[in-house]
Design a protein around this motif. Structure first.
Motif, short mmCIF file in Angstrom:
data_model
loop_
_atom_site.label_atom_id
_atom_site.label_comp_id
_atom_site.label_asym_id
_atom_site.label_seq_id
_atom_site.Cartn_x
_atom_site.Cartn_y
_atom_site.Cartn_z
N GLN A 138 0.77 -1.26 0.02
CA GLN A 138 0.11 -0.15 0.00
C GLN A 138 0.68 1.20 -0.07
O GLN A 138 1.97 1.23 0.63
N ARG A 139 0.49 2.22 -0.61
CA ARG A 139 1.07 3.65 -0.83
C ARG A 139 0.76 4.46 0.24
O ARG A 139 -0.48 4.74 0.27
N PHE A 140 1.50 5.19 0.80
CA PHE A 140 1.39 6.29 1.70
C PHE A 140 1.24 7.47 0.97
O PHE A 140 2.18 7.90 0.27
N SER A 141 -0.06 8.12 1.06
CA SER A 141 -0.21 9.34 0.31
C SER A 141 -0.60 10.56 1.01
O SER A 141 -1.75 10.53 1.85
N THR A 185 -2.92 17.48 7.98
CA THR A 185 -2.83 16.62 6.86
C THR A 185 -3.08 15.22 7.38
O THR A 185 -3.43 14.94 8.52
N VAL A 186 -3.76 14.44 6.28
CA VAL A 186 -3.95 13.11 6.53
C VAL A 186 -3.11 12.03 5.62
O VAL A 186 -2.80 12.59 4.52
N TYR A 187 -2.65 11.04 6.07
CA TYR A 187 -2.14 10.06 5.36
C TYR A 187 -2.90 9.07 4.83
O TYR A 187 -3.58 8.29 6.03
N ASP A 188 -3.29 9.03 3.65
CA ASP A 188 -4.11 7.77 3.07
C ASP A 188 -3.32 6.61 2.61
O ASP A 188 -2.13 6.73 2.00
N ASN A 189 -3.59 5.36 3.15
CA ASN A 189 -3.02 4.22 2.47
C ASN A 189 -3.87 3.64 1.28
O ASN A 189 -5.14 3.51 1.33
N PRO A 206 6.72 12.67 7.95
CA PRO A 206 6.62 11.87 6.76
C PRO A 206 6.57 10.45 7.00
O PRO A 206 6.77 9.90 8.05
N HIS A 207 6.31 9.63 5.91
CA HIS A 207 6.32 8.31 5.85
C HIS A 207 7.06 7.64 4.77
O HIS A 207 7.56 8.21 4.00
N VAL A 208 7.37 6.37 4.85
CA VAL A 208 7.94 5.54 3.87
C VAL A 208 7.38 5.76 2.65
O VAL A 208 5.93 5.77 2.74
N PRO A 209 7.69 5.29 1.30
CA PRO A 209 6.88 5.53 0.38
C PRO A 209 5.57 4.41 0.23
O PRO A 209 4.58 4.72 -0.18
N THR A 210 6.00 3.14 0.64
CA THR A 210 4.84 2.20 0.71
C THR A 210 5.03 1.19 1.91
O THR A 210 6.18 1.05 2.40
N THR A 211 4.25 0.48 2.12
CA THR A 211 4.21 -0.57 3.36
C THR A 211 5.33 -1.42 2.93
O THR A 211 5.95 -1.96 3.93
N ARG A 212 5.66 -1.68 1.80
CA ARG A 212 6.90 -2.62 1.67
C ARG A 212 8.27 -2.15 2.27
O ARG A 212 9.10 -2.92 2.29
N HIS A 213 8.35 -0.83 2.36
CA HIS A 213 9.31 -0.15 2.91
C HIS A 213 9.51 -0.68 4.43
O HIS A 213 10.33 0.22 5.17
N ILE A 214 8.77 -1.41 4.93
CA ILE A 214 8.74 -1.72 6.38
C ILE A 214 9.20 -3.24 6.31
O ILE A 214 8.50 -3.94 6.55
#
Length: 688
Positions: A138-141, A185-189, A206-214
Motif C-alpha cells: 500500500q502507498r502512503f499518500s 494533513t491526513v495520510y491515506d493508504n 513523513p512516511h516511507v513510500p509504501t508499506t513494503r518499505h517496512i
C-alpha cells in the motif's frame, strides 16, 4: 567493557529535486538505493525538515537523502509501522478508536480505545494482519485537509482525533506527530492496483513510500496508558512494537533485549540476594541485604580513598531542615514538585489550645548543596584555602511519581556522592579540567571506559542569574569538555535553574548509555548565601561554586554496574570472592585452613559444608557468580594444594595452597575488572 566505536559514515551526497518533480524521482536518477537496509526512504530539505519521496517542491531544491539504516530513517519506518498497526487494529477490531502513534527510541506504539484489553493472542493476530498489509505494498499518500471544519467532518467517528483537531484550531502547536506546521494533513493508504483509499490517519508525516518499505517488525507488549498522559483522561490500550531496516537488525535488537532482560538488576538483585523493595517501606525506597551491603561498602570505601588522595574534606549533614534554607537556595521556588511535602513541627499551644509558639515547616532534603554552603559560611575564608573541596555521602529524598520509579535506577531515597568545590574565578578552568579527569579515571576504575560528554545549557524560561554569569560558566565547561578529547554533545535548555552542567555519559557492556557524573558551575548560590573569601588585596570576593556528583547516586550506580557485569561483579567487588568446595567431607578441614589464610589477607571466603554433591555445589556457586571456586579432593589434601573452577567452566588443578592464596589476594588487590579464567589466572605451579 569498552565497545568498538562505529565508523563515522561518509557524508550523504546531496541531490537536486527539479521544480515540479518528486524527491523520489531525483533519488532514482541519482542512482541511490531503493531497496535494502540503505534504501532512501525520505529526504531532508534545506530547513532540516524531513519530506516524503512524493514531495514535489515549487522550485529547484537541494535535499539530503535519508537512508533506512540511519536514526531518522528508522524513525520514519517505525512511524509508518505504527500506522500499519492502527490499520490492522481497526480491521480486526472495527469498534477501536484511535489515539496517537509516534515513533519512540528503538520502536513505536499506538494507543487505542477498545472494549477489552488486548491479549497475547490478539497481538499474534495483529502481527499476521500487519504482514499482509505490508505485503500488499500500500502507498502512503499525503493529503492536506482544506479546513478545520472539513477535518472535523472527516474524523467525526474518532473522538480523540477530534480533540487534536480542536487543539490545532485553538493554538498552532504539535501533538506527537499528529498535527503541526501550518496545515492539517491526513495520510491515506492507497491500494497499489486501483489507487483506492484503504485506510487513513490524521498525521503530519513523513512516511516511507509504501508499506513494503517496512522490512522487519514485531509487536512486543501491551500496556495501559492515559490519553495524553493525564490521569483524569480515559485509560487506553497501548501496543508497543519495534521496526528496523532489515531482519538482521531486528534480530540483533531482539537479542539485545533478551540479554538486557537477563541482566535486569531487579531480577539479579533477587536472584543474588543483594537488595529488595519491601512494600512495608514504600515505593522507590530500597533496602540492601548483607551481600548487597558488601558490594555497596566496597564501592563507597574505594571512592572515599580516592577522594582523600584528591584533597577532599569529608562533611556530614542532616536529612531534614527548616524550609527557610530551601527558600534561600531557591529549591522551594524551582524544585518544590520534586520534594516530599513539608512536616509542620515545633508548634506549641497552651492548655486552652492557643498557639504560644508558631510552628515551622521542615523538609526532607532533595539536595546537599545548601548545607555545604552553610559549612563554608561558618567562618571567614581566605583565598589561601581555595580551592576548598567538600565531600559527603549524603542521603537525599525526591518525590518521584510512582510511574517513574524504576528499581535502583530511579528511586525516592538515594545517597549521593556529592562534592562542592569553592574556588576563585582564576582557578575555575584548571579545577574543572582536574575534576573531569578525576571523574573519568574513577569511573574507569569501576570498569566503565566508553564515554562521551553532554553539555546542558540554560533553559531560557527557567533560570536565575545574569547572562554574563551563565556565559562564563558555560564557556568554562565547554573548554574543559573540549580539552578532554571526548565527543561533546549539546543539550540545549537542559541545565538546572541555577547552573549549566557537563554530564558524563557512559556506555555499558550492551552499548546502552547511562548518565553518570555531573559537573555544574554555579555563580548563583554563592550570591544567595553571601559566600565570600578574602582576596590577596584584602577585599571580600565571591567564590565560584562547582557541584559534582560522581556516581550520581550510589543506588543508581549499583544498578548500572549490576547490569554492566550481569551480576558477575569483579572479584574485588564480589560479595563472596572465594568459595571452598570439598569433594567429600574428609576434605572440609583442608579447605577451612585455606579459608583461614585467605581471610588473613582480607579475602571474603566461604566453605560449602552442605550435604549437596560436589557438582551441585559447583552449579549453585556458578549461578551465584562467585569468581573463585576452590576445590579440594584427596590428591589436593595430600599435596597441600587446591584446584580452581571458574565462572566460565575452566579449571586449574594442583595449585599449591600458598601460591593459590597469594595469587587470589594479588588479583583482588589489583582490582581486576575482568572475570578470572584458566587462561588469565594461572599461578606458578598450576598443573593445568
Amino acid at each position: 567493557m569498552s565497545r568498538p566505536q562505529a565508523p563515522v559514515p561518509e557524508p550523504t551526497p546531496l541531490v537536486v529535486v527539479a521544480a515540479g518533480t518528486t524527491a523520489g524521482s531525483a533519488v532514482r536518477e541519482a542512482g541511490l538505493p531503493g531497496k535494502g537496509p540503505d534504501a532512501v526512504v525520505v529526504v531532508r530539505d534545506a530547513e532540516g525538515r524531513l519530506r516524503d519521496l512524493s514531495w514535489a517542491p515549487a522550485e529547484d531544491t537541494e535535499v539530503e537523502p535519508v537512508a533506512a539504516d540511519t536514526e531518522d530513517g528508522r524513525s520514519v519506518i517505525r512511524h509508518s509501522a505504527a500506522h500499519v498497526l492502527a490499520q490492522a487494529v481497526q480491521q480486526l477490531f472495527p469498534e477501536a478508536k484511535l489515539g496517537i502513534g509516534p515513533p519512540v527510541k528503538d520502536g513505536f506504539y499506538y494507543d487505542f480505545d477498545v472494549e477489552r484489553p488486548f491479549t497475547p493472542e490478539d497481538l499474534r493476530a495483529l502481527e499476521k494482519r500487519m504482514k499482509q498489509i505490508i505485503k500488499g505494498s500500500q502507498r502512503f499518500s499525503r493529503r492536506v485537509v482544506d479546513s478545520v471544519e472539513a477535518a472535523r467532518e472527516e474524523l467525526a467517528s474518532e473522538p480523540y482525533k477530534l480533540e487534536l483537531v480542536d487543539l490545532k484550531s485553538e493554538v498552532d502547536t504539535s501533538e506527537v506527530m499528529e498535527v503541526g506546521g501550518g496545515e492539517l494533513t491526513v495520510y491515506d493508504n492507497l491500494d497499489p492496483r486501483t489507487g483506492d483509499r484503504v485506510w487513513g490517519d490524521l498525521c503530519r508525516g513523513p512516511h516511507v513510500p509504501t508499506t513494503r518499505h517496512i522490512p522487519a517488525f514485531t509487536l512486543t507488549r501491551v500496556a495501559a496508558a492515559y490519553w495524553r498522559g493525564n490521569e483524569r483522561n480515559p485509560q487506553l490500550q497501548r501496543i508497543y512494537g519495534t521496526a528496523w531496516e532489515s531482519t538482521e537488525a531486528l534480530d540483533r535488537h531482539l537479542e539485545l533485549l533478551a540479554e538486557a532482560e537477563r541482566r535486569d538488576h531487579r531480577r539479579l538483585g533477587a536472584e543474588l540476594d543483594l537488595f529488595s523493595f519491601p512494600d512495608e517501606v514504600g515505593s522507590g525506597l530500597p533496602v540492601f541485604h548483607p551481600k548487597g551491603g558488601l558490594v555497596r561498602r566496597e564501592l563507597e570505601d574505594y571512592s572515599r580513598r580516592r577522594h582523600e588522595e584528591g584533597g577532599y574534606e569529608f562533611v556530614y549533614s542532616p536529612h531534614i531542615t527548616k524550609g527557610a534554607l530551601f527558600e534561600t537556595s531557591g529549591h522551594l521556588g524551582w524544585y518544590r514538585d520534586g520534594m516530599f511535602p513539608a512536616m509542620h513541627l515545633d508548634e506549641e499551644r497552651d492548655e486552652n489550645g492557643v498557639v504560644r509558639r508558631q510552628g515551622q515547616d521542615y523538609y526532607l532534603k532533595p539536595m546537599n548543596c545548601p548545607f555545604h554552603n552553610l559549612i563554608y559560611r561558618s567562618r571567614g575564608r581566605s583565598y589561601r584555602e581555595l580551592p576548598l573541596r567538600l565531600f559527603e555521602f549524603g542521603s537525599v529524598y525526591r518525590y518521584e511519581k510512582s510511574g517513574v520509579v524504576h528499581g535502583l535506577t530511579r528511586v525516592r531515597g538515594m545517597t549521593q556522592d556529592d562534592a562542592h568545590i569553592y574556588c576563585t574565578p582564576d582557578q575555575l578552568q584548571d579545577e574543572i579540567r582536574s575534576l573531569l579527569t578525576f571523574v573519568l579515571d574513577l569511573l574507569r576504575d569501576y570498569g566503565l571506559d566508553d564515554f562521551y560528554l553532554e553539555l546542558s545549557t540554560r533553559n531560557e524560561e527557567k533560570y536565575v542569574g545574569s547572562d554574563e554569569d551563565w556565559e562564563r560558566a558555560t564557556d568554562a565547561l565547554r573548554a574543559a569538555a573540549e580539552a578532554s578529547g571526548l565527543e561533546l554533545v549539546l543539550d540545549p535548555g537542559g541545565a538546572a535553574f541555577y547552573a549549566p552542567k557537563i554530564s558524563v555519559q557512559a556506555r555499558d557492556a550492551l552499548g546502552r548509555t547511562w548518565q553518570m557524573s555531573t559537573i555544574q558551575v554555579d555563580m548563583q548560590l554563592p550570591d544567595r548565601f553571601d559566600l565570600e573569601y578574602t582576596a590577596p588585596d584584602g577585599s571580600r570576593q565571591r567564590p565560584v561554586m562547582v557541584h559534582r556528583a560522581l556516581f550520581g547516586s550510589i543506588e543508581r550506580f549499583f544498578g548500572v554496574l549490576t547490569e554492566h557485569y550481569g551480576g558477575a561483579f569483579p572479584a574485588w567487588l564480589a560479595p563472596v570472592q572465594v568459595v571452598g568446595i570439598p569433594i567429600a567431607s574428609d576434605h572440609v578441614e583442608h579447605l577451612l585452613g585455606v579459608a583461614k589464610e585467605l581471610r588473613s589477607r582480607g579475602v571474603r571466603v566461604e566453605v560449602d559444608t552442605s550435604d549437596d554433591r560436589m557438582q551441585k555445589k559447583i552449579r549453585n556457586h556458578t549461578t551465584q557468580k562467585v569468581p573463585f571456586m576452590v576445590l579440594a579432593g584427596a590428591n589436593d589434601v595430600e599435596n597441600g594444594a587446591v584446584s580452581f573452577r571458574f565462572r566460565d567452566g575452566g579449571q586449574l588443578n594442583g595449585v599449591p595452597v600458598a601460591t593459590a592464596v597469594a595469587a587470589i589476594a594479588d588479583w583482588i588487590g589489583r582490582r581486576e575488572n575482568s572475570s578470572p579464567t584458566a587462561e588469565t589466572f594461572e599461578p606458578a605451579g598450576a598443573a593445568g
